[in-house]
Design a protein around this motif. Structure first.
Motif, mmCIF file in Angstrom:
data_model
loop_
_atom_site.group_PDB
_atom_site.id
_atom_site.type_symbol
_atom_site.label_atom_id
_atom_site.label_comp_id
_atom_site.label_asym_id
_atom_site.label_seq_id
_atom_site.Cartn_x
_atom_site.Cartn_y
_atom_site.Cartn_z
ATOM 1 N N GLY A 1 28.965 31.060 -4.041
ATOM 2 C CA GLY A 1 28.230 32.021 -4.855
ATOM 3 C C GLY A 1 27.453 31.434 -6.008
ATOM 4 O O GLY A 1 26.705 32.152 -6.682
ATOM 5 N N ILE A 2 27.599 30.130 -6.264
ATOM 6 C CA ILE A 2 26.889 29.458 -7.358
ATOM 7 C C ILE A 2 25.968 28.391 -6.755
ATOM 8 O O ILE A 2 26.419 27.373 -6.245
ATOM 9 N N GLY A 3 24.660 28.643 -6.821
ATOM 10 C CA GLY A 3 23.718 27.710 -6.214
ATOM 11 C C GLY A 3 23.228 26.622 -7.142
ATOM 12 O O GLY A 3 22.767 25.576 -6.688
ATOM 13 N N LEU A 4 23.320 26.868 -8.455
ATOM 14 C CA LEU A 4 22.864 25.873 -9.431
ATOM 15 C C LEU A 4 23.660 26.056 -10.708
ATOM 16 O O LEU A 4 23.977 27.190 -11.091
ATOM 17 N N VAL A 5 24.015 24.953 -11.343
ATOM 18 C CA VAL A 5 24.804 24.962 -12.575
ATOM 19 C C VAL A 5 23.972 24.366 -13.701
ATOM 20 O O VAL A 5 23.253 23.367 -13.505
ATOM 21 N N ALA A 6 24.049 24.978 -14.873
ATOM 22 C CA ALA A 6 23.388 24.466 -16.066
ATOM 23 C C ALA A 6 24.421 24.275 -17.170
ATOM 24 O O ALA A 6 25.297 25.123 -17.359
ATOM 25 N N VAL A 7 24.323 23.166 -17.887
ATOM 26 C CA VAL A 7 25.208 22.893 -19.021
ATOM 27 C C VAL A 7 24.368 22.912 -20.293
ATOM 28 O O VAL A 7 23.365 22.196 -20.404
ATOM 29 N N VAL A 8 24.779 23.759 -21.245
ATOM 30 C CA VAL A 8 24.020 23.924 -22.493
ATOM 31 C C VAL A 8 24.984 23.920 -23.684
ATOM 32 O O VAL A 8 26.195 24.073 -23.529
ATOM 33 N N GLU A 9 24.411 23.746 -24.861
ATOM 34 C CA GLU A 9 25.187 23.906 -26.093
ATOM 35 C C GLU A 9 25.746 25.323 -26.159
ATOM 36 O O GLU A 9 25.087 26.288 -25.728
ATOM 37 N N ALA A 10 26.948 25.460 -26.720
ATOM 38 C CA ALA A 10 27.557 26.785 -26.826
ATOM 39 C C ALA A 10 26.661 27.755 -27.596
ATOM 40 O O ALA A 10 26.575 28.940 -27.257
ATOM 41 N N THR A 11 25.949 27.241 -28.609
ATOM 42 C CA THR A 11 25.096 28.112 -29.417
ATOM 43 C C THR A 11 23.850 28.579 -28.670
ATOM 44 O O THR A 11 23.183 29.533 -29.096
ATOM 45 N N ASP A 12 23.521 27.904 -27.551
ATOM 46 C CA ASP A 12 22.342 28.271 -26.764
ATOM 47 C C ASP A 12 22.696 29.082 -25.521
ATOM 48 O O ASP A 12 21.791 29.537 -24.804
ATOM 49 N N ALA A 13 23.987 29.259 -25.253
ATOM 50 C CA ALA A 13 24.406 29.850 -23.986
ATOM 51 C C ALA A 13 23.870 31.264 -23.782
ATOM 52 O O ALA A 13 23.321 31.598 -22.724
ATOM 53 N N GLN A 14 24.004 32.123 -24.786
ATOM 54 C CA GLN A 14 23.579 33.514 -24.624
ATOM 55 C C GLN A 14 22.070 33.608 -24.438
ATOM 56 O O GLN A 14 21.587 34.354 -23.582
ATOM 57 N N ALA A 15 21.323 32.854 -25.220
ATOM 58 C CA ALA A 15 19.865 32.873 -25.099
ATOM 59 C C ALA A 15 19.427 32.357 -23.734
ATOM 60 O O ALA A 15 18.490 32.892 -23.120
ATOM 61 N N ALA A 16 20.122 31.311 -23.238
ATOM 62 C CA ALA A 16 19.787 30.763 -21.920
ATOM 63 C C ALA A 16 20.033 31.794 -20.826
ATOM 64 O O ALA A 16 19.211 31.963 -19.906
ATOM 65 N N MET A 17 21.147 32.501 -20.919
ATOM 66 C CA MET A 17 21.454 33.532 -19.924
ATOM 67 C C MET A 17 20.400 34.642 -19.939
ATOM 68 O O MET A 17 19.946 35.107 -18.884
ATOM 69 N N GLU A 18 19.997 35.047 -21.125
ATOM 70 C CA GLU A 18 19.001 36.116 -21.230
ATOM 71 C C GLU A 18 17.660 35.679 -20.649
ATOM 72 O O GLU A 18 16.991 36.457 -19.944
ATOM 73 N N LEU A 19 17.254 34.436 -20.906
ATOM 74 C CA LEU A 19 15.996 33.926 -20.361
ATOM 75 C C LEU A 19 16.032 33.889 -18.839
ATOM 76 O O LEU A 19 15.065 34.279 -18.169
ATOM 77 N N LEU A 20 17.129 33.428 -18.281
ATOM 78 C CA LEU A 20 17.256 33.345 -16.830
ATOM 79 C C LEU A 20 17.273 34.733 -16.204
ATOM 80 O O LEU A 20 16.669 34.967 -15.150
ATOM 81 N N GLU A 21 17.968 35.652 -16.841
ATOM 82 C CA GLU A 21 18.022 37.018 -16.315
ATOM 83 C C GLU A 21 16.649 37.680 -16.366
ATOM 84 O O GLU A 21 16.262 38.403 -15.437
ATOM 85 N N GLN A 22 15.901 37.424 -17.420
ATOM 86 C CA GLN A 22 14.552 37.975 -17.526
ATOM 87 C C GLN A 22 13.647 37.419 -16.424
ATOM 88 O O GLN A 22 12.696 38.082 -15.996
#
Length: 350
Positions: A303-324
């Motif tokens: 169920g996971i085709g690609l993994v991204a590792v980010v700073e904890a402080t950037d995690a929520q913003a990264a998720m929102e960008l990907l979802e958009q």
């Protein structure tokens, strides 16, 4: 013993190779390829070599290349006589690989090999390749069609692909900056992608499964032929907005063997198995095949085709960008310090 009288004149067609069919295929695919062209493409399909100028604006450009095939998923395409999606798989396997190093795919070349060329089938395959290139934003600028009598079973063919991308040297992603406390994000796969199909086909064969049978509203065959998701455009948008420390394409080897490829030796990725929904395809295969949890996570993307590792402080913003950008994404784990020689990926709550 008398020898058979040879024909007065032999042709390549008499030997099983139809040059005219190859020419018809080239003419059929030219408009498909042309739709994928970028401004940097020089020339068109049909030359001895494909030419591509480097995009402007790079100070220290690094070219990143990747090559791959579709594997035994092709056997299902032959069985179902459906050839319009495997070309997308072919593109995806290479462009996703170069993407995770931060590279934008520039161009793609394909290799189509068969025993006897069926122009209609080959054109369907190339149409899929062109569709994949359009999804990835790269140009289909060349390839090779090889007709080799006696090399392949009737109605079968093989595919290989080759992609080249570009990235600024300072923006290469290699995982070296990953540290304890970083967050692991998982982007949803579209299915089994192009991995584990020898095991899938074995399960289908052992249980004599009907590929036309219903599986959650679609036929089982359609589910198994779902093409690999191409992550290029959403991930490039993410890279332009936020720093990303590591990216892993979950291919052969699954989560357990692909994530360690980007991790420094001193850290481990701890994944929480309950943080994302395991698609029913994989739980179904697990039950039918008696597959252990370890093997499931080592063979399939689960169920996971690609993994991204980010700073904890950037995690929520990264998720929102990907979802958009249209991706389904979960926070699936974090990075911690490694103890001794422990495995670099640990999945809890299997």
């Amino acid at each position: 013993m008398s020898q058979p009288t040879p024909p007065s004149s032999l042709s390549y067609r008499d030997a099983g190779v139809d040059i005219d069919a190859g020419d018809r295929l080239v003419q059929a695919i030219k408009p498909l390829a042309r739709r994928t062209f970028r401004p940097e493409v020089l020339g068109g399909i049909g030359g001895f070599g494909a030419m591509f100028s480097l995009p402007p604006g790079y100070r220290e450009p690094v070219l990143v290349s990747g090559t791959d095939g579709v594997g035994t998923k092709l056997k299902l395409a032959f069985q179902l006589n459906r050839h319009d999606t495997v070309g997308i798989d072919l593109v995806a396997m290479s462009v996703n690989d170069i993407l995770v190093q931060g590279a934008e795919p520039l161009f793609f070349l394909d290799y189509f090999a068969c025993g006897k060329l069926d122009v209609e089938v080959a054109a369907q395959v190339v149409a899929g390749i062109a569709a994949g290139c359009e999804q990835a934003g790269c140009a289909l600028i060349g390839g090779e069609t090889a007709e080799m009598p006696g090399m392949y079973a009737p109605g079968e063919y093989d595919l290989a692909g080759f992609a080249v991308g570009i990235v600024e040297r300072s923006r290469l992603i290699d995982g070296r900056r990953i540290r304890p406390g970083d967050v692991v994000l998982g982007l949803a796969s579209s299915g089994a992608h192009s991995n584990g199909y020898s095991l899938i086909r074995r399960i289908v064969e052992l249980h004599q499964l009907d590929l036309s049978a219903d599986f959650d509203g679609r036929s089982l065959g359609e589910v198994l032929l779902t093409p690999t998701r191409i992550y290029v455009k959403p991930v490039l948008a993410l890279l332009n907005a936020l720093p990303v420390k590591g990216l892993a394409h979950i291919t052969g080897g699954g989560l357990l063997e692909n994530i360690p490829r980007i991790l420094p030796e001193q850290v481990v990725a701890v994944l929480e198995g309950g943080c994302w929904p395991m698609p029913r395809l994989f739980t179904w295969l697990k039950a039918l095949g008696g597959i252990t949890d370890q093997e499931l996570y080592r063979v399939f993307n689960c169920g996971i085709g690609l993994v991204a590792v980010v700073e904890a402080t950037d995690a929520q913003a990264a998720m929102e960008l990907l979802e958009q950008a249209g991706e389904t994404v979960w926070r699936i784990g974090e990075i911690r310090q490694r103890c001794g020689a422990e495995p670099q990926v640990q999945i809890h709550r299997l």
